[in-house]
Design a protein around this motif. Sequence first.
Motif, PDB file in Angstrom:
ATOM      1  N   THR A   1      39.312 -56.864 -67.472  1.00 22.59           N
ATOM      2  CA  THR A   1      39.327 -56.689 -66.017  1.00 22.59           C
ATOM      3  C   THR A   1      40.636 -55.991 -65.634  1.00 22.59           C
ATOM      4  O   THR A   1      41.599 -55.969 -66.412  1.00 22.59           O
ATOM      5  N   GLU A   2      40.698 -55.445 -64.454  1.00 24.07           N
ATOM      6  CA  GLU A   2      41.928 -54.788 -63.997  1.00 24.07           C
ATOM      7  C   GLU A   2      43.091 -55.778 -63.961  1.00 24.07           C
ATOM      8  O   GLU A   2      44.227 -55.430 -64.302  1.00 24.07           O
ATOM      9  N   LYS A   3      42.818 -57.006 -63.585  1.00 21.41           N
ATOM     10  CA  LYS A   3      43.856 -58.033 -63.529  1.00 21.41           C
ATOM     11  C   LYS A   3      44.410 -58.304 -64.927  1.00 21.41           C
ATOM     12  O   LYS A   3      45.636 -58.397 -65.123  1.00 21.41           O
ATOM     13  N   GLU A   4      43.527 -58.457 -65.910  1.00 16.51           N
ATOM     14  CA  GLU A   4      43.966 -58.739 -67.281  1.00 16.51           C
ATOM     15  C   GLU A   4      44.805 -57.593 -67.836  1.00 16.51           C
ATOM     16  O   GLU A   4      45.851 -57.812 -68.453  1.00 16.51           O
ATOM     17  N   LEU A   5      44.345 -56.386 -67.602  1.00 17.65           N
ATOM     18  CA  LEU A   5      45.075 -55.221 -68.105  1.00 17.65           C
ATOM     19  C   LEU A   5      46.440 -55.117 -67.432  1.00 17.65           C
ATOM     20  O   LEU A   5      47.451 -54.841 -68.098  1.00 17.65           O
ATOM     21  N   HIS A   6      46.486 -55.372 -66.137  1.00 22.03           N
ATOM     22  CA  HIS A   6      47.756 -55.316 -65.410  1.00 22.03           C
ATOM     23  C   HIS A   6      48.744 -56.343 -65.963  1.00 22.03           C
ATOM     24  O   HIS A   6      49.939 -56.046 -66.130  1.00 22.03           O
TER      25      HIS A   6
ATOM     26  N   PRO B   1      41.056 -64.565 -82.161  1.00 26.90           N
ATOM     27  CA  PRO B   1      39.987 -64.352 -81.181  1.00 26.90           C
ATOM     28  C   PRO B   1      40.578 -64.431 -79.777  1.00 26.90           C
ATOM     29  O   PRO B   1      41.237 -65.408 -79.427  1.00 26.90           O
ATOM     30  N   LEU B   2      40.357 -63.392 -79.005  1.00 29.66           N
ATOM     31  CA  LEU B   2      40.927 -63.315 -77.662  1.00 29.66           C
ATOM     32  C   LEU B   2      39.876 -63.740 -76.639  1.00 29.66           C
ATOM     33  O   LEU B   2      38.759 -63.196 -76.617  1.00 29.66           O
ATOM     34  N   LEU B   3      40.214 -64.710 -75.820  1.00 27.34           N
ATOM     35  CA  LEU B   3      39.299 -65.204 -74.792  1.00 27.34           C
ATOM     36  C   LEU B   3      39.618 -64.525 -73.468  1.00 27.34           C
ATOM     37  O   LEU B   3      40.746 -64.583 -72.987  1.00 27.34           O
ATOM     38  N   THR B   4      38.624 -63.862 -72.898  1.00 24.35           N
ATOM     39  CA  THR B   4      38.806 -63.107 -71.664  1.00 24.35           C
ATOM     40  C   THR B   4      37.739 -63.514 -70.649  1.00 24.35           C
ATOM     41  O   THR B   4      36.840 -64.299 -70.958  1.00 24.35           O
ATOM     42  N   GLU B   5      37.827 -62.950 -69.465  1.00 25.99           N
ATOM     43  CA  GLU B   5      36.823 -63.272 -68.436  1.00 25.99           C
ATOM     44  C   GLU B   5      35.424 -62.852 -68.880  1.00 25.99           C
ATOM     45  O   GLU B   5      34.441 -63.499 -68.529  1.00 25.99           O
TER      46      GLU B   5
ATOM     47  N   VAL C   1      42.339 -55.537 -78.383  1.00 28.60           N
ATOM     48  CA  VAL C   1      41.068 -54.876 -78.061  1.00 28.60           C
ATOM     49  C   VAL C   1      40.228 -55.821 -77.205  1.00 28.60           C
ATOM     50  O   VAL C   1      40.053 -56.997 -77.539  1.00 28.60           O
ATOM     51  N   GLY C   2      39.709 -55.296 -76.112  1.00 30.12           N
ATOM     52  CA  GLY C   2      38.947 -56.114 -75.173  1.00 30.12           C
ATOM     53  C   GLY C   2      37.496 -56.295 -75.573  1.00 30.12           C
ATOM     54  O   GLY C   2      37.041 -55.805 -76.615  1.00 30.12           O
ATOM     55  N   PRO C   3      36.737 -56.988 -74.731  1.00 26.97           N
ATOM     56  CA  PRO C   3      35.333 -57.286 -75.018  1.00 26.97           C
ATOM     57  C   PRO C   3      34.413 -56.136 -74.626  1.00 26.97           C
ATOM     58  O   PRO C   3      34.874 -55.122 -74.102  1.00 26.97           O
ATOM     59  N   GLU C   4      33.142 -56.304 -74.900  1.00 32.64           N
ATOM     60  CA  GLU C   4      32.146 -55.361 -74.387  1.00 32.64           C
ATOM     61  C   GLU C   4      32.231 -55.454 -72.854  1.00 32.64           C
ATOM     62  O   GLU C   4      32.137 -56.528 -72.289  1.00 32.64           O
ATOM     63  N   GLY C   5      32.437 -54.343 -72.196  1.00 33.03           N
ATOM     64  CA  GLY C   5      32.660 -54.359 -70.763  1.00 33.03           C
ATOM     65  C   GLY C   5      34.128 -54.233 -70.413  1.00 33.03           C
ATOM     66  O   GLY C   5      34.489 -54.100 -69.251  1.00 33.03           O
ATOM     67  N   ASP C   6      34.996 -54.324 -71.447  1.00 34.97           N
ATOM     68  CA  ASP C   6      36.435 -54.085 -71.326  1.00 34.97           C
ATOM     69  C   ASP C   6      37.147 -55.214 -70.569  1.00 34.97           C
ATOM     70  O   ASP C   6      36.537 -56.158 -70.079  1.00 34.97           O
TER      71      ASP C   6
END
Length: 235
Positions: free
Chosen positions: A188-193, A99-103, A181-186
């Motif tokens: 953030t630009e910072k995370e992807l960078h 499980p990936l924890l994101t903003e 794979v990211g969350p609903e809403g994808d």
Amino acid sequence: MQGGIVRVQGDEFWHMTKVLRLSTNDRIELFNGKGGLVEGCIQRIDRTGLDFVALEDPKLVLPQSTYWHVFAAFGTLKGGRADWLVEKCTELGASSVTPLLTERSPSISENRLDRLQRVVLAATKQCQRLHELILNPPMKIDSILPQIAQSKLSLVAVAEASPLVSVLTSSKSDSGGLIIVGPEGDFTEKELHMMVEAGATTVGLGPLRLRVETATMALLATVILWSDSQQTSGS
């Protein structure tokens, strides 16, 4: 070893006798989720469990030659969608799910993790998988960056990125890697960078907007089949 007896109790005992309706002298196979497999039969059944007797020495089946590790932000999914995602990752042959924890998906409950572990076990038995999928503790983006850096191939699902098949065709790695794979809403630009800087490759999954579990399945199924075709053609 041959002639050895294993006592089966609890949920597995209930499933074998009440769901599968197995009885004395029925032949079955037991596995331990780590490649161990032994054939035998039910010797005795009582109220609390059953005795399984081995008819041959145990076998050790080697794991698959490709290892794909799934990192997906599914902590906020509702209505059984997370269960479905983990179940299908198990059936398709992923080595692990994290499980990936994101903003935009910052947490997942302990109760849900316990439930998902039961989903993994049920799916493992259903698809006759001898090496159980590993369900890892939740991780944040910055914690997976070292794994991205060390992996030969890390694929991040991103809208409007280069098509997945094109990326795989030009890739030299067929032994596995990470799919993210990211969350609903994808992301953030910072995370992807951060992930791209660590060495991840962005991939597109077509023109339509996909849910987390759909994107995960589309990406995992494609890389599993691609790996299999590369292994077969190279043998």
